[in-house]
Scaffold this motif. Structure first.
Motif, PDB file in Angstrom:
ATOM      1  N   ARG A   3       0.887  -0.982  -0.069  1.00 51.78           N
ATOM      2  CA  ARG A   3      -0.001   0.017  -0.073  1.00 51.78           C
ATOM      3  C   ARG A   3       0.714   0.998  -0.027  1.00 51.78           C
ATOM      4  N   ILE A   4       0.415   2.328  -0.264  1.00 54.35           N
ATOM      5  CA  ILE A   4       1.250   3.741  -0.459  1.00 54.35           C
ATOM      6  C   ILE A   4       1.157   4.195   0.899  1.00 54.35           C
ATOM      7  N   VAL A   5       2.195   4.503   1.289  1.00 56.66           N
ATOM      8  CA  VAL A   5       2.236   5.389   2.630  1.00 56.66           C
ATOM      9  C   VAL A   5       1.666   6.592   2.525  1.00 56.66           C
ATOM     10  N   ASN A   6       0.555   6.665   3.564  1.00 53.37           N
ATOM     11  CA  ASN A   6      -0.093   8.136   3.787  1.00 53.37           C
ATOM     12  C   ASN A   6       1.184   9.050   3.782  1.00 53.37           C
ATOM     13  N   GLU A   7       0.687  10.231   3.128  1.00 50.57           N
ATOM     14  CA  GLU A   7       1.601  11.570   3.187  1.00 50.57           C
ATOM     15  C   GLU A   7       0.947  12.443   4.284  1.00 50.57           C
ATOM     16  N   HIS A   8       1.806  12.952   5.015  1.00 45.38           N
ATOM     17  CA  HIS A   8       1.235  14.081   5.856  1.00 45.38           C
ATOM     18  C   HIS A   8       2.064  15.392   5.878  1.00 45.38           C
ATOM     19  N   GLU A   9       1.242  16.447   6.351  1.00 46.92           N
ATOM     20  CA  GLU A   9       2.092  17.764   6.517  1.00 46.92           C
ATOM     21  C   GLU A   9       1.851  18.116   7.758  1.00 46.92           C
ATOM     22  N   VAL A  45      -2.247   9.017  -7.725  1.00 51.13           N
ATOM     23  CA  VAL A  45      -0.966   7.978  -8.121  1.00 51.13           C
ATOM     24  C   VAL A  45      -0.975   6.571  -7.542  1.00 51.13           C
ATOM     25  N   GLY A  46      -0.278   5.724  -8.172  1.00 51.20           N
ATOM     26  CA  GLY A  46       0.122   4.531  -7.462  1.00 51.20           C
ATOM     27  C   GLY A  46      -1.079   3.576  -7.790  1.00 51.20           C
ATOM     28  N   PHE A  76      -0.197   6.779 -13.953  1.00 51.65           N
ATOM     29  CA  PHE A  76      -0.445   7.013 -12.516  1.00 51.65           C
ATOM     30  C   PHE A  76       0.716   7.121 -11.635  1.00 51.65           C
ATOM     31  N   THR A  77       1.813   7.511 -12.322  1.00 54.03           N
ATOM     32  CA  THR A  77       3.042   7.481 -11.596  1.00 54.03           C
ATOM     33  C   THR A  77       3.175   8.705 -10.754  1.00 54.03           C
ATOM     34  N   GLU A 109      -5.031   3.022  -8.190  1.00 50.49           N
ATOM     35  CA  GLU A 109      -6.088   2.407  -7.294  1.00 50.49           C
ATOM     36  C   GLU A 109      -6.553   3.567  -6.159  1.00 50.49           C
ATOM     37  N   PRO A 110      -7.742   4.023  -6.397  1.00 51.91           N
ATOM     38  CA  PRO A 110      -7.846   5.177  -5.349  1.00 51.91           C
ATOM     39  C   PRO A 110      -8.256   4.875  -3.918  1.00 51.91           C
ATOM     40  N   LEU A 111      -8.531   3.597  -3.621  1.00 53.34           N
ATOM     41  CA  LEU A 111      -8.876   3.113  -2.444  1.00 53.34           C
ATOM     42  C   LEU A 111      -7.539   2.869  -1.717  1.00 53.34           C
TER      43      LEU A 111
END
Length: 248
Positions: A3-9, A45-46, A76-77, A109-111
């Motif tokens: 899974r893509i790691v969620n980004e945070h700011e 992306v991803g 979707f890169t 994959e948006p989920l």
């Protein structure tokens, strides 16, 4: 699956979730029940089945067991993508769409990205939210709200499964799209029971679609799709009207 790691700011002392988006654009929905309807598309992306890079196609087929890395042509890169907060993304979609209140979340994959916070932000802007998913991830895993103790799911869910039905995690959907010949309707008979039934004139809407895989074998795949639909009339042939109309 990865899974893509969620980004945070970090804003002040508060850590905020952000969403990595390849593109936001105004167009027409090209497929399914809403074909021809003006929409704002959001491409995240991803993907959990293919990296999006040519060099990894065969490796990802072996890694995931999916056929789609062999022919997927979607970009979707991460290169050229933008990170948004939920409020920023909802506002951007509204600015791009103008009076349009129909948005389609796709990928990749948006989920891997969406969650209850984003759903709430989009609904606050009065959007009807559709999603296009490969079915390998669960809605509860993405969109469950701990604060509200309920599922904040998209309003409309289109699933185009890319793994065998025993490996699909999606709890329910509204439209099912099978891309032939690598995926066949007969292989998803149990999964179709998860469809939410919609009616018109007191009869169920036929929202099971057979889509011919595009590319060098398109004509052959079109003939196969027609034959399958004629044999199984609960299925319909999906026509990619955005390609006929030459819109993105």
């Amino acid at each position: 699956m990865d899974r893509i790691v969620n980004e945070h700011e970090v804003v002040g002392d508060i850590q905020k979730r952000t969403y990595r988006v390849k593109n936001v654009w105004k167009t027409l929905q090209g497929e399914g029940l809403f074909a021809g309807r003006p929409a704002v598309f959001v491409r995240f992306v991803g993907c959990n089945l293919w990296s999006g890079y040519e060099a990894s196609r065969e490796r990802d087929i072996q890694r995931t067991g999916a056929s789609c890395p062999g022919w997927c042509d979607t970009d979707f890169t991460k290169e050229g993508s933008t990170s948004y907060s939920a409020a920023q993304l909802a506002q951007t979609i509204r600015e791009v769409g103008g009076d349009i209140r129909f948005c389609v979340l796709t990928g990749g994959e948006p989920l891997l990205h969406i969650d209850a916070e984003l759903m709430n932000a989009l609904h606050a802007e009065d959007f009807f939210v559709a999603i296009e998913t490969n079915g390998t991830l669960s809605l509860a895993g993405a969109c469950w709200s701990e604060q509200e103790q309920q599922l904040m799911a998209p309003d409309w869910i289109v699933c185009s499964p890319k793994l065998v039905q025993e490996r699909l995690e999606l709890e329910f959907f509204d439209e099912l799209k099978i891309v032939v010949p690598d995926y066949m309707p007969r292989d998803f008979t149990s999964f179709t029971a998860k469809q939410r039934v919609h009616t018109a004139q007191n009869a169920p809407l036929p929202l099971l679609w057979i889509q011919p895989e595009d590319g060098p074998r398109l004509r052959e795949n079109q003939r196969l799709a027609i034959e399958l639909a004629l044999e199984q009339p609960q299925w319909r042939v999906s026509v990619q009207t955005h390609k006929i109309l030459d819109v993105e």
